[in-house]
Design an enzyme around this catalytic site. Structure first.
Site, mmCIF file in Angstrom:
data_model
loop_
_atom_site.group_PDB
_atom_site.id
_atom_site.type_symbol
_atom_site.label_atom_id
_atom_site.label_comp_id
_atom_site.label_asym_id
_atom_site.label_seq_id
_atom_site.Cartn_x
_atom_site.Cartn_y
_atom_site.Cartn_z
ATOM 1 N N GLU A 89 0.801 -1.213 0.000
ATOM 2 C CA GLU A 89 0.000 0.000 0.000
ATOM 3 C C GLU A 89 0.835 1.265 0.000
ATOM 4 O O GLU A 89 2.025 1.246 0.307
ATOM 5 C CB GLU A 89 -0.942 -0.005 1.193
ATOM 6 C CG GLU A 89 -0.242 -0.135 2.517
ATOM 7 C CD GLU A 89 -1.229 -0.505 3.618
ATOM 8 O OE1 GLU A 89 -1.785 0.408 4.209
ATOM 9 O OE2 GLU A 89 -1.439 -1.703 3.873
ATOM 10 N N CYS A 102 3.860 8.202 0.244
ATOM 11 C CA CYS A 102 4.478 7.263 1.176
ATOM 12 C C CYS A 102 4.324 5.872 0.559
ATOM 13 O O CYS A 102 3.214 5.458 0.228
ATOM 14 C CB CYS A 102 3.743 7.358 2.511
ATOM 15 S SG CYS A 102 4.160 6.048 3.651
ATOM 16 N N CYS A 109 6.646 -7.430 6.849
ATOM 17 C CA CYS A 109 7.829 -6.885 7.513
ATOM 18 C C CYS A 109 8.292 -7.868 8.581
ATOM 19 O O CYS A 109 7.492 -8.565 9.179
ATOM 20 C CB CYS A 109 7.462 -5.551 8.170
ATOM 21 S SG CYS A 109 8.857 -4.696 8.920
ATOM 22 N N CYS A 113 7.065 -4.633 15.143
ATOM 23 C CA CYS A 113 6.903 -3.596 16.174
ATOM 24 C C CYS A 113 5.511 -3.710 16.794
ATOM 25 O O CYS A 113 4.547 -4.064 16.112
ATOM 26 C CB CYS A 113 7.095 -2.213 15.556
ATOM 27 S SG CYS A 113 8.763 -1.975 14.916
ATOM 28 N N CYS A 116 2.402 -1.845 15.122
ATOM 29 C CA CYS A 116 2.327 -1.736 13.662
ATOM 30 C C CYS A 116 1.648 -2.948 13.043
ATOM 31 O O CYS A 116 1.920 -4.090 13.422
ATOM 32 C CB CYS A 116 3.741 -1.571 13.106
ATOM 33 S SG CYS A 116 3.782 -1.414 11.325
ATOM 34 N N CYS A 336 0.484 2.441 8.484
ATOM 35 C CA CYS A 336 1.214 1.275 7.993
ATOM 36 C C CYS A 336 0.500 -0.082 8.012
ATOM 37 O O CYS A 336 0.192 -0.604 9.070
ATOM 38 C CB CYS A 336 2.399 1.158 8.942
ATOM 39 S SG CYS A 336 3.911 1.062 8.114
HETATM 40 N N1 SAH Z 1 10.212 0.151 9.004
HETATM 41 C C1 SAH Z 1 10.330 1.565 8.876
HETATM 42 C C2 SAH Z 1 9.251 2.197 8.041
HETATM 43 C C3 SAH Z 1 7.832 1.742 8.269
HETATM 44 S S1 SAH Z 1 7.066 2.118 9.815
HETATM 45 C C4 SAH Z 1 10.443 2.192 10.243
HETATM 46 O O1 SAH Z 1 10.379 1.482 11.253
HETATM 47 O O2 SAH Z 1 10.623 3.391 10.325
HETATM 48 C C5 SAH Z 1 7.164 3.823 9.848
HETATM 49 C C6 SAH Z 1 6.276 4.567 10.767
HETATM 50 O O3 SAH Z 1 4.894 4.248 10.582
HETATM 51 C C7 SAH Z 1 6.472 4.362 12.248
HETATM 52 O O4 SAH Z 1 7.590 4.991 12.787
HETATM 53 C C8 SAH Z 1 5.259 5.063 12.735
HETATM 54 O O5 SAH Z 1 5.507 6.432 12.729
HETATM 55 C C9 SAH Z 1 4.203 4.769 11.692
HETATM 56 N N2 SAH Z 1 3.185 3.828 12.176
HETATM 57 C C10 SAH Z 1 3.121 2.506 12.016
HETATM 58 N N3 SAH Z 1 2.048 1.991 12.642
HETATM 59 C C11 SAH Z 1 1.406 3.012 13.200
HETATM 60 C C12 SAH Z 1 0.226 3.136 13.988
HETATM 61 N N4 SAH Z 1 -0.503 2.082 14.331
HETATM 62 N N5 SAH Z 1 -0.131 4.372 14.389
HETATM 63 C C13 SAH Z 1 0.609 5.481 14.067
HETATM 64 N N6 SAH Z 1 1.717 5.419 13.340
HETATM 65 C C14 SAH Z 1 2.122 4.210 12.901
#
Ligand code: SAH
Length: 354
Positions: A89, A102, A109, A113, A116, A336
């Site tokens: 996406e 973006c 992945c 995390c 995420c 994400c």
């Molecule tokens: N793997 C890379 C890029 C993808 S995640 C990294 O870790 O930076 C990038 C960003 O997506 C995270 O830092 C966060 O800012 C955002 N993100 C992911 N899941 C989210 C969520 N549930 N709510 C808000 N921001 C989120």
């Protein structure tokens, strides 16, 4: 899957076209068509036999848009289908200065995390350079952008699903392709790469001479607590990350940015602000505070807008430059991995019902 011509730069494309027994200038026409998002069948300036020859050996566009959602705030979310049926996406954000996209670098992945959605099913595969580029090209075409000055996409953020530095070679090839003058020509300074902090790869990137903006997903200033939010923190300490950022700054002259998703009680208390100030003070950096978008599979809570501004105020008082990121596209599952996940789930549910 067939090889994709968008994986190659202009001089390599010339070689390939000459290798097919064609005149060199044909490469220019084909290159232009590819970057405008055309399939071989749409390249009306080349002969039918050549189009057929290309189609036999290569794919033109590796990405197609299968769904577009528009948020009340104008943010657009795209679902991209890859040739093997996988889905990634992207999000298009419209600002006064231009359009920022973006995009994703991996299907799924490995980083897992806590907040995420992208890591929920693990890593499925890396995207090829052509596929990452294909996301940009597909949207640029859809919003009627051309090349160079006529492109409609002005900024790129590698912050969709995937960890860009876990797909290092392909991401670096993509960066070179997308910033090349002959193509879309988006300069490195208009590109941001977001990483969870894979330290050796940050050093490597600093030496590539592609001065993209480096963004680090920090999410906690305390190693032991960061490990609970981000498993990668077990491999690299915050101190190691900060050293790598300093090196990046020395090499590129670019200030670096920390992303910090505010999670209630886990990283948004007074204690966290104080520690964050103490580790970042005096560094050429900026903190981008992000309010958590709920992911239904994750049992974490975000705070209010007021909480976020309070955290920001405290950071600024401590001498750290900070902003709260505008919450965009929440109504269209902007964070994400969320849309892809719900799309796959809904389709699976539909399949089961049939
Ligand atoms: N793997 C890379 C890029 C993808 S995640 C990294 O870790 O930076 C990038 C960003 O997506 C995270 O830092 C966060 O800012 C955002 N993100 C992911 N899941 C989210 C969520 N549930 N709510 C808000 N921001 C989120």
């Amino acid at each position: 899957m067939k090889d994709c011509l968008l994986n190659y730069d202009y001089s390599k494309l010339e070689e390939i076209i000459i290798g097919l027994g064609e005149k060199k200038f044909r490469a220019g026409q084909i290159f232009r068509g590819l970057y405008l998002g055309l399939d071989f069948s749409e390249m009306s300036d080349i002969s039918k036999p050549l189009r057929e020859k290309l189609l036999e050996n290569f794919d033109a566009q590796p990405v197609s848009i299968i769904k577009k959602l528009v948020s009340a705030d104008g943010t657009e979310k795209y679902l991209f289908k890859l040739r093997d049926g996988n889905i990634v996406e992207g999000v298009l954000m419209k600002y006064k200065y231009g359009n920022s996209i973006c995009i994703s670098t991996q299907v799924g992945c490995r980083m897992n995390c806590a907040f995420c959605a992208s890591g929920l099913a693990g890593l499925i595969r890396n995207l090829e350079p052509a596929e990452i580029l294909g996301e940009v090209i597909a949207v640029n075409r859809l919003i009627e952008g051309g090349l160079a000055d006529k492109r409609k996409i002005t900024n790129i953020v590698l912050m969709g699903s995937g960890e860009p530095l876990d797909n290092y070679d392909n991401v670096v090839s993509f960066l070179r392709l997308v910033s090349a003058k002959e193509g879309i020509n988006i300069s490195a300074r208009n590109i941001s790469l977001s990483t969870c902090g894979i330290v050796p790869k940050i050093y490597k990137l600093a030496d590539e001479k592609i001065p993209v903006n480096l963004t680090i997903s920090l999410h906690s200033p305390i190693d032991s607590e960061r490990q609970e939010i981000m498993p990668i923190a077990k491999s690299y300490t915050i101190e190691e990350i900060l050293k790598a950022c300093e090196y990046y700054f020395e090499k590129t002259g670019r200030r670096y940015i920390f992303e910090y998703v505010l999670i209630k009680e886990k990283n948004d208390t007074e204690r966290h602000v104080k520690t964050l100030i103490s580790i970042l003070k005096g560094r050429p950096c900026h903190v981008n505070l992000i309010r958590l978008n709920d992911v239904k599979e994750k049992n974490l809570q975000g705070g209010t807008e007021k909480d976020a501004y309070r955290f920001m105020g405290a950071l600024e008082k401590g001498g750290i430059s900070a902003t709260v990121r505008r919450k965009m596209g929440e109504d269209i599952e902007g964070a994400c991995g969320q849309l892809r996940r719900s799309y796959i789930e809904n389709n699976e549910i539909k399949k089961e019902k049939r």
